[in-house]
Write a protein that holds these residues in place. Structure first.
Motif, short mmCIF file in Angstrom:
data_model
loop_
_atom_site.label_atom_id
_atom_site.label_comp_id
_atom_site.label_asym_id
_atom_site.label_seq_id
_atom_site.Cartn_x
_atom_site.Cartn_y
_atom_site.Cartn_z
N ILE A 30 0.92 -1.23 0.17
CA ILE A 30 0.04 -0.01 0.01
C ILE A 30 0.92 1.23 0.02
O ILE A 30 1.62 1.33 0.89
N ASP A 31 0.67 2.03 -1.01
CA ASP A 31 1.29 3.31 -1.09
C ASP A 31 0.78 4.40 -0.05
O ASP A 31 -0.50 4.22 0.12
N TYR A 32 1.50 5.01 0.61
CA TYR A 32 1.23 6.01 1.82
C TYR A 32 1.81 7.27 1.83
O TYR A 32 2.93 7.57 1.14
N LYS A 33 1.16 8.27 2.27
CA LYS A 33 1.69 9.59 2.75
C LYS A 33 1.39 9.70 4.10
O LYS A 33 0.53 9.35 4.61
N GLU A 34 2.32 10.42 4.84
CA GLU A 34 2.16 10.54 6.31
C GLU A 34 2.71 11.92 6.91
O GLU A 34 3.55 12.37 6.25
N LEU A 41 -3.53 6.47 2.85
CA LEU A 41 -3.32 5.09 2.20
C LEU A 41 -3.78 5.38 0.75
O LEU A 41 -4.95 5.70 0.54
N ILE A 42 -3.03 5.27 -0.35
CA ILE A 42 -3.18 5.92 -1.63
C ILE A 42 -3.56 4.80 -2.41
O ILE A 42 -4.58 4.89 -3.41
N HIS A 43 -2.98 3.85 -2.33
CA HIS A 43 -3.18 2.86 -3.59
C HIS A 43 -2.60 1.48 -3.02
O HIS A 43 -1.59 1.17 -2.53
N THR A 44 -3.53 0.35 -3.11
CA THR A 44 -3.08 -1.03 -2.60
C THR A 44 -2.88 -1.85 -3.86
O THR A 44 -3.70 -1.63 -4.97
N ILE A 67 -1.36 1.59 12.18
CA ILE A 67 -2.01 2.98 12.14
C ILE A 67 -2.64 3.02 13.49
O ILE A 67 -2.38 4.18 14.19
N GLU A 68 -3.51 2.28 13.90
CA GLU A 68 -4.03 2.26 15.18
C GLU A 68 -2.92 2.51 16.29
O GLU A 68 -3.20 3.17 17.27
N GLU A 69 -1.97 1.38 16.19
CA GLU A 69 -1.21 1.21 17.00
C GLU A 69 -0.13 2.68 17.31
O GLU A 69 0.58 3.09 18.34
N SER A 70 -0.19 3.28 16.34
CA SER A 70 0.97 4.49 16.03
C SER A 70 0.07 5.56 16.62
O SER A 70 0.56 6.83 16.91
N GLY A 71 -1.17 5.66 16.94
CA GLY A 71 -1.96 6.58 17.47
C GLY A 71 -2.55 7.77 16.38
O GLY A 71 -3.21 8.80 16.75
N LYS A 72 -1.92 7.56 15.03
CA LYS A 72 -2.58 8.05 14.08
C LYS A 72 -3.92 8.27 13.52
O LYS A 72 -4.30 7.07 13.74
N LYS A 73 -4.50 9.00 12.94
CA LYS A 73 -5.53 8.87 12.02
C LYS A 73 -5.43 8.55 10.53
O LYS A 73 -4.42 8.76 9.88
N LEU A 74 -6.44 7.74 10.05
CA LEU A 74 -6.56 7.04 8.95
C LEU A 74 -7.36 8.14 7.81
O LEU A 74 -8.22 8.39 8.10
N LEU A 75 -6.73 8.15 6.50
CA LEU A 75 -7.33 8.88 5.48
C LEU A 75 -7.00 7.88 4.50
O LEU A 75 -6.27 7.56 3.75
N PRO A 76 -8.42 7.35 4.25
CA PRO A 76 -8.51 5.91 3.27
C PRO A 76 -8.83 6.54 1.73
O PRO A 76 -9.82 6.19 1.30
N PHE A 77 -7.75 7.01 1.10
CA PHE A 77 -8.22 7.33 -0.12
C PHE A 77 -8.25 6.23 -1.20
O PHE A 77 -8.83 6.38 -2.17
N PRO A 79 -9.48 2.92 -3.04
CA PRO A 79 -10.59 2.49 -3.10
C PRO A 79 -10.84 1.07 -2.36
O PRO A 79 -11.61 0.76 -1.67
N TYR A 80 -9.60 0.13 -2.40
CA TYR A 80 -9.62 -1.12 -1.96
C TYR A 80 -9.86 -0.95 -0.47
O TYR A 80 -10.49 -1.59 0.32
N VAL A 81 -8.87 -0.04 0.25
CA VAL A 81 -9.04 0.26 1.68
C VAL A 81 -10.23 0.76 2.25
O VAL A 81 -10.71 0.16 3.05
N PHE A 82 -10.88 1.71 1.46
CA PHE A 82 -12.19 2.13 1.56
C PHE A 82 -13.40 1.05 1.64
O PHE A 82 -14.01 0.99 2.78
N ALA A 83 -13.28 0.24 0.67
CA ALA A 83 -14.23 -0.91 0.60
C ALA A 83 -13.75 -2.08 1.67
O ALA A 83 -14.92 -2.49 2.24
#
Length: 105
Positions: A30-34, A41-44, A67-77, A79-83
């Protein structure tokens, strides 16, 4: 996640900006930006050799745990992650409520 994938480690490949797992010398990632507060999460993608193995779902689930363990919030851009989150609504808990599609999850 399929039991045979549970023990495969998630790698945060900072050079390639992707979360990845390796299975039989092939990758699902999964490509990401942080930022300091969020991970987008950009592309799976899973290599064609991994089709039907559950590797794509496994890398998503392992990344959500990270992500949950890191304490950060997710932006599920992605489509696979969103689904995936839509099918597994318990994961909505880590999605940033300001995410544009939050009410569609």
């Amino acid at each position: 996640m399929k039991p045979e994938l549970e023990n495969i480690p998630l790698v945060k490949n900072e050079e390639k900006k992707r979360f990845e797992i390796e299975l039989n010398s092939h990758f699902a990632f999964i490509d990401y930006k942080e930022t300091s507060q969020q991970i987008s999460l950009i592309h799976t993608e899973a290599e064609p050799e991994l089709a039907g193995t559950g590797a794509a779902a496994a890398v998503v689930e392992k990344t959500l745990i990270y992500i949950e363990e890191s304490g950060k919030k997710l932006l599920p851009f992605c489509p696979y992650v969103f689904a995936f989150i839509k099918k597994n609504p318990e994961w909505k808990r880590i999605v940033d409520q300001r995410f544009e599609g939050y009410d569609k999850l």
